[in-house]
Structure formats: C-alpha cells, structure tokens
Design a protein around this motif. Structure first.
Motif, PDB file in Angstrom:
ATOM      1  N   VAL A  16     -14.588 146.545  62.291  1.00  0.00           N
ATOM      2  CA  VAL A  16     -15.928 146.224  61.802  1.00  0.00           C
ATOM      3  C   VAL A  16     -16.954 146.704  62.824  1.00  0.00           C
ATOM      4  O   VAL A  16     -16.807 146.448  64.022  1.00  0.00           O
ATOM      5  N   ALA A  17     -17.995 147.398  62.347  1.00  0.00           N
ATOM      6  CA  ALA A  17     -19.076 147.822  63.229  1.00  0.00           C
ATOM      7  C   ALA A  17     -19.883 146.595  63.641  1.00  0.00           C
ATOM      8  O   ALA A  17     -20.458 145.909  62.801  1.00  0.00           O
ATOM      9  N   ALA A  66     -29.266 141.711  66.307  1.00  0.00           N
ATOM     10  CA  ALA A  66     -29.236 140.615  65.335  1.00  0.00           C
ATOM     11  C   ALA A  66     -28.913 141.106  63.929  1.00  0.00           C
ATOM     12  O   ALA A  66     -28.203 140.425  63.176  1.00  0.00           O
ATOM     13  N   ASP A  67     -29.408 142.278  63.563  1.00  0.00           N
ATOM     14  CA  ASP A  67     -29.118 142.811  62.225  1.00  0.00           C
ATOM     15  C   ASP A  67     -27.639 143.151  62.083  1.00  0.00           C
ATOM     16  O   ASP A  67     -27.027 142.915  61.029  1.00  0.00           O
ATOM     17  N   SER A  68     -27.053 143.703  63.139  1.00  0.00           N
ATOM     18  CA  SER A  68     -25.628 144.009  63.119  1.00  0.00           C
ATOM     19  C   SER A  68     -24.799 142.737  62.972  1.00  0.00           C
ATOM     20  O   SER A  68     -23.815 142.698  62.213  1.00  0.00           O
ATOM     21  N   ALA A  70     -21.545 139.004  59.556  1.00  0.00           N
ATOM     22  CA  ALA A  70     -21.343 137.686  58.964  1.00  0.00           C
ATOM     23  C   ALA A  70     -21.254 137.782  57.445  1.00  0.00           C
ATOM     24  O   ALA A  70     -20.441 137.094  56.814  1.00  0.00           O
ATOM     25  N   GLU A  71     -22.070 138.645  56.852  1.00  0.00           N
ATOM     26  CA  GLU A  71     -22.027 138.812  55.398  1.00  0.00           C
ATOM     27  C   GLU A  71     -20.687 139.409  54.968  1.00  0.00           C
ATOM     28  O   GLU A  71     -20.114 139.006  53.949  1.00  0.00           O
ATOM     29  N   ARG A  84     -25.781 134.526  69.205  1.00  0.00           N
ATOM     30  CA  ARG A  84     -26.061 135.152  67.904  1.00  0.00           C
ATOM     31  C   ARG A  84     -24.870 135.005  66.961  1.00  0.00           C
ATOM     32  O   ARG A  84     -25.024 134.683  65.772  1.00  0.00           O
ATOM     33  N   ILE A  85     -23.675 135.249  67.505  1.00  0.00           N
ATOM     34  CA  ILE A  85     -22.473 135.147  66.681  1.00  0.00           C
ATOM     35  C   ILE A  85     -22.270 133.715  66.204  1.00  0.00           C
ATOM     36  O   ILE A  85     -21.985 133.459  65.022  1.00  0.00           O
ATOM     37  N   ALA A  86     -22.419 132.752  67.101  1.00  0.00           N
ATOM     38  CA  ALA A  86     -22.203 131.350  66.735  1.00  0.00           C
ATOM     39  C   ALA A  86     -23.191 130.897  65.668  1.00  0.00           C
ATOM     40  O   ALA A  86     -22.807 130.203  64.712  1.00  0.00           O
ATOM     41  N   LYS A  87     -24.454 131.268  65.810  1.00  0.00           N
ATOM     42  CA  LYS A  87     -25.456 130.853  64.822  1.00  0.00           C
ATOM     43  C   LYS A  87     -25.180 131.490  63.466  1.00  0.00           C
ATOM     44  O   LYS A  87     -25.379 130.849  62.422  1.00  0.00           O
ATOM     45  N   ALA A  88     -24.711 132.736  63.465  1.00  0.00           N
ATOM     46  CA  ALA A  88     -24.421 133.415  62.198  1.00  0.00           C
ATOM     47  C   ALA A  88     -23.177 132.863  61.526  1.00  0.00           C
ATOM     48  O   ALA A  88     -23.115 132.771  60.287  1.00  0.00           O
ATOM     49  N   PHE A  89     -22.181 132.478  62.316  1.00  0.00           N
ATOM     50  CA  PHE A  89     -20.893 132.100  61.740  1.00  0.00           C
ATOM     51  C   PHE A  89     -20.692 130.599  61.608  1.00  0.00           C
ATOM     52  O   PHE A  89     -19.761 130.176  60.904  1.00  0.00           O
TER      53      PHE A  89
END
Length: 256
Positions: free
Chosen positions: A62-63, A69-71, A76-77, A119-124
């Motif tokens: 996965v890229a 933040a957009d990446s 996450a999507e 960033r990862i934690a907030k997204a996931f």
C-alpha cells in the motif's frame, strides 16, 4: 473481525487477523510483515512510500507516507478491515540537541516518529472500534526513557512518541483497543548501520512484539538493552545520566 482475534483488552490471536504495518519495505518493518505472515495473519497491508512486491500471498503493498495526512486518509479508506496497526516507520538523524541543524532534524524526526503514529492512530481508531477493538503497536526505543547525547533530537521524538502511546492507551481502552509500546536498543538494520556497538536481530524484536500482543502486554522489552535500561532508568537514574555525560565528554559517538 473474527471474535477470537482480539476484543476488549484480551490477548490477541495473530492467526486470522488483518494488519497494517508502516515502514514495511525494509529493515524491521519487512521482518514484522514476514513474522505476521508466518503466524497466520489473514491479510497484511504493507505500508511504504514506494510500494513493491513482498513475497507472501497474504501481503498487499500500500502506498503510504505517514507524514502526509492525505496519504494516511487514503490508506484508512482502503484498509477498512484492519484490526491490528503496527506503527513502525521511523527516521534517525544522529543529531545533538545544540547542533547547527538540530531544529531541522528535530522537525523531521517528530514528523515521522511522533506525528506519523498520531496521524495513523487518529485515522484508524474508528476503524478498529468498528472491527471489534483490535490493537495499535507503536515501535519506540530505549531512548524513549533517557537521552543519548549524540542522537538527542531522535531521543526527543521518541520521548514524545512514548507520551503519545500512553495517552492513546488511556483514550482507546473504552472502545476495546489495546495500545502497546515496544522498546529496543539499536537494531541491526540500515537505520543503525553507523552503530559500532552491539545490535539486536530484527527477527528477535518482531518475535517479542508478537509474543507481547499474544500476552496482552502494555510494554514489550525487545532485547537485553531494553531490559537493562528499563531497570536502570528507574532505580539508578544518576548512573544513566553519568554514563551519557561520560560518552559526550569523551566524544564517543555511536559507542554503545
């Protein structure tokens, strides 16, 4: 998420889980992916800036750039079935705190080593909640507890990441998401190529990480350096401080 995988703070069964590993293209990240595959993970998203094939049928490259933040949002999507997140991506610039370029180094290291996992934690976190709780693993360091003066900006970024990890554990407990910190000394990867002292096999670090998940631990001491320093910073802080000062005074960079 399979109900026997990980729910509400119980130990995790790696077999059958769906994982995301950041910084998965080389070094410790690649080894973590290998160990997850060997342990029977059903699916592994290997996050990396430039996706490349990793030789396991269950792995999907996965890229992912944790500083973007957009990446992170796109990842996450795409990875909405994840129940295990391993924040492994990191950068180390070997910079003393008062060096001419220390501000730039600290900003870069914070962006990857602290803001990246945030960033990862907030997204996931919402994804993990929907999938039954799951777990977040943050790869930290023994220098989360003390300052190695030749690498002080990195230490500061790991101090920050440790505080964030402890805060995440408190905030996510109610949704059944377990947060675990993993601590190691220098690991035998490209990041520590300049280190002249003893280094730990990344396989050992990955194995202890997964064992810690299975046992439901909050903190995993992944090598002898972590075990020794965990005790020293608590019971002999003056000795640790004197050791750091002696290294600096002698100019013994990277001698561990």
């Amino acid at each position: 998420m399979r109900p026997d995988c990980f729910t509400n703070g119980n130990p995790m069964n790696i077999k059958g889980c769906t994982a995301l590993v950041t910084g998965a293209n080389r070094g410790l990240g690649k080894v973590i992916v290998d160990q997850l595959a060997q342990a029977g993970a059903a699916r592994i998203y290997a996050g990396m800036r430039n996706p490349a094939v990793i030789g396991h049928d269950v792995v999907t490259p996965v890229a992912l750039d944790v500083t973007d933040a957009d990446s992170v949002a796109r990842t996450a999507e795409k990875c909405s079935d994840v129940d295990l997140v391993i924040n492994n991506a990191g950068i180390m610039l070997a910079t003393p705190m008062l060096a001419d370029d220390s501000e730039q180094a600290l900003r870069r290291e914070l962006d990857v080593n602290a803001f990246g996992p945030l960033r990862i934690a907030k997204a996931f976190a919402p994804i993990l909640a929907r999938n039954g709780g799951g777990a977040i693993v943050n790869m930290l360091s023994v220098v989360s507890w003390y300052v190695y003066p030749f690498n002080a900006t990195y230490c500061a970024s790991k101090f920050t990441a440790l505080a964030m990890t402890d805060a995440m554990r408190v905030e996510l407990k109610a949704q059944g998401t377990h947060v675990m910190g993993v601590y190691a000394g220098f690991i035998d990867t490209d990041m520590a190529a300049r280190v002249t002292g003893e280094k730990t096999s990344p396989v050992q670090v990955a194995e202890r990480m997964l064992a810690g998940l299975r046992a439901g631990k909050d903190h995993v001491l992944a090598d002898a350096a972590a075990e020794e320093l965990w005790r020293a910073v608590r019971f002999e802080p003056e000795r640790v401080a004197a050791w750091a000062q002696s290294l600096w005074d002698a100019g013994r960079a990277w001698a561990v």
